[in-house]
Design a protein around this motif. Structure first.
Motif, PDB file in Angstrom:
ATOM      1  N   GLU A 362     -29.723  -9.813  49.555  1.00  0.00           N
ATOM      2  CA  GLU A 362     -30.787  -9.344  49.303  1.00  0.00           C
ATOM      3  C   GLU A 362     -32.118 -10.230  49.943  1.00  0.00           C
ATOM      4  O   GLU A 362     -33.002  -9.662  50.217  1.00  0.00           O
ATOM      5  CB  GLU A 362     -31.215  -9.402  47.854  1.00  0.00           C
ATOM      6  N   ILE A 363     -31.674 -11.461  50.024  1.00  0.00           N
ATOM      7  CA  ILE A 363     -32.682 -12.254  50.672  1.00  0.00           C
ATOM      8  C   ILE A 363     -32.081 -13.241  51.772  1.00  0.00           C
ATOM      9  O   ILE A 363     -30.951 -13.595  51.761  1.00  0.00           O
ATOM     10  CB  ILE A 363     -33.071 -13.572  49.586  1.00  0.00           C
ATOM     11  N   LEU A 364     -32.636 -13.202  52.943  1.00  0.00           N
ATOM     12  CA  LEU A 364     -32.411 -14.151  54.156  1.00  0.00           C
ATOM     13  C   LEU A 364     -33.352 -15.486  54.167  1.00  0.00           C
ATOM     14  O   LEU A 364     -34.385 -15.151  54.304  1.00  0.00           O
ATOM     15  CB  LEU A 364     -32.333 -13.267  55.501  1.00  0.00           C
ATOM     16  N   ARG A 394     -35.457 -25.602  52.781  1.00  0.00           N
ATOM     17  CA  ARG A 394     -34.899 -24.518  53.041  1.00  0.00           C
ATOM     18  C   ARG A 394     -33.504 -24.300  52.203  1.00  0.00           C
ATOM     19  O   ARG A 394     -33.365 -23.316  51.590  1.00  0.00           O
ATOM     20  CB  ARG A 394     -34.544 -24.362  54.452  1.00  0.00           C
ATOM     21  N   CYS A 395     -32.911 -25.228  52.058  1.00  0.00           N
ATOM     22  CA  CYS A 395     -31.767 -25.124  51.375  1.00  0.00           C
ATOM     23  C   CYS A 395     -31.907 -25.139  49.836  1.00  0.00           C
ATOM     24  O   CYS A 395     -31.160 -24.314  49.274  1.00  0.00           O
ATOM     25  CB  CYS A 395     -30.584 -26.369  51.802  1.00  0.00           C
ATOM     26  N   ARG A 407     -28.245 -11.902  45.763  1.00  0.00           N
ATOM     27  CA  ARG A 407     -27.524 -12.509  47.018  1.00  0.00           C
ATOM     28  C   ARG A 407     -28.262 -12.858  47.881  1.00  0.00           C
ATOM     29  O   ARG A 407     -29.100 -12.259  48.512  1.00  0.00           O
ATOM     30  CB  ARG A 407     -26.776 -11.116  47.289  1.00  0.00           C
ATOM     31  N   VAL A 408     -27.950 -14.235  48.280  1.00  0.00           N
ATOM     32  CA  VAL A 408     -28.674 -14.868  49.159  1.00  0.00           C
ATOM     33  C   VAL A 408     -27.757 -15.200  50.497  1.00  0.00           C
ATOM     34  O   VAL A 408     -26.691 -15.711  50.357  1.00  0.00           O
ATOM     35  CB  VAL A 408     -29.414 -16.224  48.783  1.00  0.00           C
ATOM     36  N   ALA A 409     -28.429 -15.371  51.748  1.00  0.00           N
ATOM     37  CA  ALA A 409     -27.713 -15.583  53.128  1.00  0.00           C
ATOM     38  C   ALA A 409     -28.444 -16.692  53.663  1.00  0.00           C
ATOM     39  O   ALA A 409     -29.641 -16.516  53.923  1.00  0.00           O
ATOM     40  CB  ALA A 409     -27.397 -14.206  54.016  1.00  0.00           C
ATOM     41  N   LEU A 410     -28.025 -17.949  53.751  1.00  0.00           N
ATOM     42  CA  LEU A 410     -28.672 -18.804  54.386  1.00  0.00           C
ATOM     43  C   LEU A 410     -28.081 -18.863  55.969  1.00  0.00           C
ATOM     44  O   LEU A 410     -27.013 -19.048  56.360  1.00  0.00           O
ATOM     45  CB  LEU A 410     -28.333 -20.153  54.032  1.00  0.00           C
ATOM     46  N   ILE A 411     -29.019 -18.630  56.826  1.00  0.00           N
ATOM     47  CA  ILE A 411     -28.618 -18.280  58.239  1.00  0.00           C
ATOM     48  C   ILE A 411     -28.710 -19.509  59.245  1.00  0.00           C
ATOM     49  O   ILE A 411     -29.802 -20.215  59.092  1.00  0.00           O
ATOM     50  CB  ILE A 411     -29.571 -17.225  58.936  1.00  0.00           C
TER      51      ILE A 411
END
Length: 619
Positions: A362-364, A394-395, A407-411
């Motif tokens: 949901e969040i990048l 950021r983290c 649901r988060v994706a750390l790119i």
């Protein structure tokens, strides 16, 4: 099921795509004519479990997904819709919701659903695809039951729900009253096992001590259901206190029942105290509410819900059951943080796992450049972009966002665990909250690490196989590592004759350590040792330069360059293709096969077997 995604590959189909998305509770994704990027996006959505509806030729979807198709029991629905909306074709997952979606879309768009599965065409039903809120106990029996129905065998429907009504209306089955309102719906077909359908009408509330074995909670819950005269297929959700979101036993129970796990704060559970059969002051003193299992079951049941089984205890677990009311109240799911390595830049280097997790997020969260590299995959997502130097912020943002149930994706570029954010996320989880760590909610999230192709792997592959033998990686940034520690590691790598990948070789203010590294390495390996300068790997501005170690000039290197230095055994060979490698030259590091051959250790070559389908007859 994940959120359906409606794709429009051409702008003129956008209005219909928006209309279709609204009709099925999905989201519209309007794309351009970049079919390669669209195919990558379609595969990512499919891998993440999203139903895919494409306003495009069926062939586009088929060709994009062909490499991924394999298990029809798990694959999400895929539908092709003509650009005028006149025809809706379920391509995959007919019995997993595609046919139902096709019919809904056809009604919304004024078109026709071109279903091809025998059950829908001849009987008007899909026996193995009950609608939301229903569960088939024995889906493996649906196929023989359908075959028997199609063969004309007599059938009876006991208390059949509306979705099976066509069997009675067309005379395929005789209707019989259910023995009682709570009895399952049973379809009996001559020559086949009865199909048992149950309404998911109950919330299962649970609690357990920290570290409770999953098998104890699962066994206790199943025994409690039996005591209440209920079946696992009647459970709509597992519910508990939010402090239990990361409890392995609770998550295992939800997976066992194949239902969502919902969690509620203590204050919400405390509001259910007047309705509890067994309130506990000891529980209140421990967690801030007078009950967990009963309170969570009632909270999930919502308005009009009622307790069906009061709290039952085992040695380490409790559970209770509540009948759902007219408006069940979903709790917060456990959040998820996926730390994703997307490779150096080229979309083709991105793993299917990474693409699927990005599509499902949901969040990048990430450095601005890395989010830009995602291109179409980032569309429709909430983006949290950060500048260089904001790594901890950021983290922390990613963890706290996941702590709210998202649901988060750390790119990360390359691999998330190699000079990227993976280690910092672990560090934040390891620190006490009072010493700069994250909140208790953030500590309960699910953490996933999705590996990516590292810059050193990509660089080596672009120019040959410099990483063909033992290698190491050293960051030359002294922002986080003392310069003397870096020098010590360079000396060790030089003395050990490792191939060395230098990350962060220079910056605007830091330009001396690379020159020192060159001079140290020259003390231990030849001046003509191959060095690869690789910048902007996998991007349009990619630049590869193969030089000798003695010729390494700091002025030729910038902060986007990876410096890959060969070992003393590394070699160059000229390629017959002037476009291959770095300027028509390959660089590689041998592993010692030549010495093995000279010792006589090499094994004889393989026996060449003839292909019986193509070999000529010996007769």
């Amino acid at each position: 099921m994940a959120e359906p995604v409606v794709l429009a590959l051409f702008a003129h189909a956008a209005p219909l795509a928006e209309r279709a998305a609204a009709a099925i509770g999905g989201r519209a994704d309007i794309r351009g004519r970049d079919f390669e990027a669209a195919a990558d996006h379609i595969r990512a959505l499919f891998a993440a479990g999203h139903p895919v509806i494409g306003f495009c030729a069926a062939g586009i979807l088929i060709r994009a997904l062909a490499p991924l198709i394999g298990d029809k029991r798990r694959e999400p629905p895929v539908l092709a819709v003509s650009e005028d909306g006149a025809t809706v074709i379920p391509l995959l997952g007919g019995h997993r919701g595609a046919n139902a979606l096709a019919n809904r879309l056809a009604r919304a768009l004024g078109g026709a659903a071109a279903t091809t599965t025998a059950g829908e065409v001849r009987l008007g039903v899909a026996l193995d695809d009950p609608p939301e809120g229903w569960r088939l106990d024995n889906p493996e029996a649906a196929k023989p039951a359908m075959a028997a129905l199609l063969a004309g065998e007599p059938a009876a429907l006991s208390g059949g729900p509306a979705f099976l009504a066509p069997l009675v209306e067309t005379g395929r089955a005789v209707a019989r009253p259910a023995p009682d309102p709570d009895a399952p719906m049973v379809l009996s077909v001559e020559g086949a096992a009865p199909l048992i359908y149950r309404r998911q009408a109950f919330a299962l509330g649970v609690g357990c001590v920290r570290g409770c074995p999953p098998e104890e909670l699962i066994g206790h819950a199943l025994r409690s259901l039996t005591r209440a005269g209920r079946a696992p297929g009647e459970i709509a959700c597992v519910a508990s206190l939010d402090l239990k979101a990361d409890e392995a036993a609770v998550q295992a129970l939800a997976r066992h029942l194949d239902v969502p796990a919902w969690f509620y704060p203590a204050a919400r559970l405390e509001a259910e105290t007047p309705r509890l059969a067994a309130p506990s002051t000891a529980v209140f003193a421990e967690v801030g509410c007078h009950g967990v299992a009963e309170s969570a079951a009632l909270a999930a049941a919502g308005e009009g819900g009622s307790l069906a089984l009061s709290k039952r205890k085992s040695a380490q677990a409790t559970c209770a059951l509540a009948r759902l009311g007219s408006a069940p109240e979903p709790g917060q799911p456990r959040g998820q943080l996926a730390i994703i390595g997307i490779g150096p830049g080229h979309a083709g280097w991105r793993t299917a796992e990474a693409a699927g997790l990005i599509a499902d997020a949901e969040i990048l969260v990430g450095y601005r450049l890395y989010l830009d590299l995602l291109g179409p995959l980032a569309r429709g997502k909430t983006l949290a972009a950060f500048d260089l130097g904001e790594e901890e912020t950021r983290c922390r943002h990613a963890l706290e966002a996941a702590g709210t149930g998202r649901r988060v994706a750390l790119i990360c570029s390359g691999d998330g665990g190699i000079y990227a954010m993976g280690a910092l996320v672990m560090e934040l989880l390891d620190r006490p909250e009072t010493a700069g760590g994250v909140s208790a909610a953030a500590r309960r999230v699910e953490i996933l690490h999705a590996p990516g192709i590292s810059a050193m792997q990509a660089a080596s592959a672009r120019a040959g196989t410099l990483l063909g033998h033992d290698f190491c990686a050293i960051s030359l940034s002294d922002l986080l590592t003392p310069a003397e520690d870096i020098r010590r590691r360079i000396r060790a790598a030089a003395e050990g004759d490792f191939v060395v990948a230098f990350y962060n070789p220079v910056s605007r203010k830091r330009r001396t350590l690379l020159a020192e590294a060159r001079d140290t390495l020259l003390q231990h390996r030849p001046a003509d040792t191959p060095v690869l300068l690789a910048a902007n790997l996998g991007r349009p501005a990619e630049r590869l330069q193969l030089i000798a170690l003695a010729d390494l000039d700091v002025a030729a290197v910038d902060m986007l360059t990876l410096v890959l230095v060969g070992a003393s055994a590394s070699r160059r060979i000229r390629s017959g293709d002037a476009a291959a490698g770095a300027g028509g030259v390959w660089a590689y590091t041998p592993r010692g096969y030549a010495a093995k051959r000279d010792r006589g250790d090499a094994k004889p070559g393989p026996t060449v077997a003839r292909n019986p389908l193509t070999a000529k007859s010996d007769r």
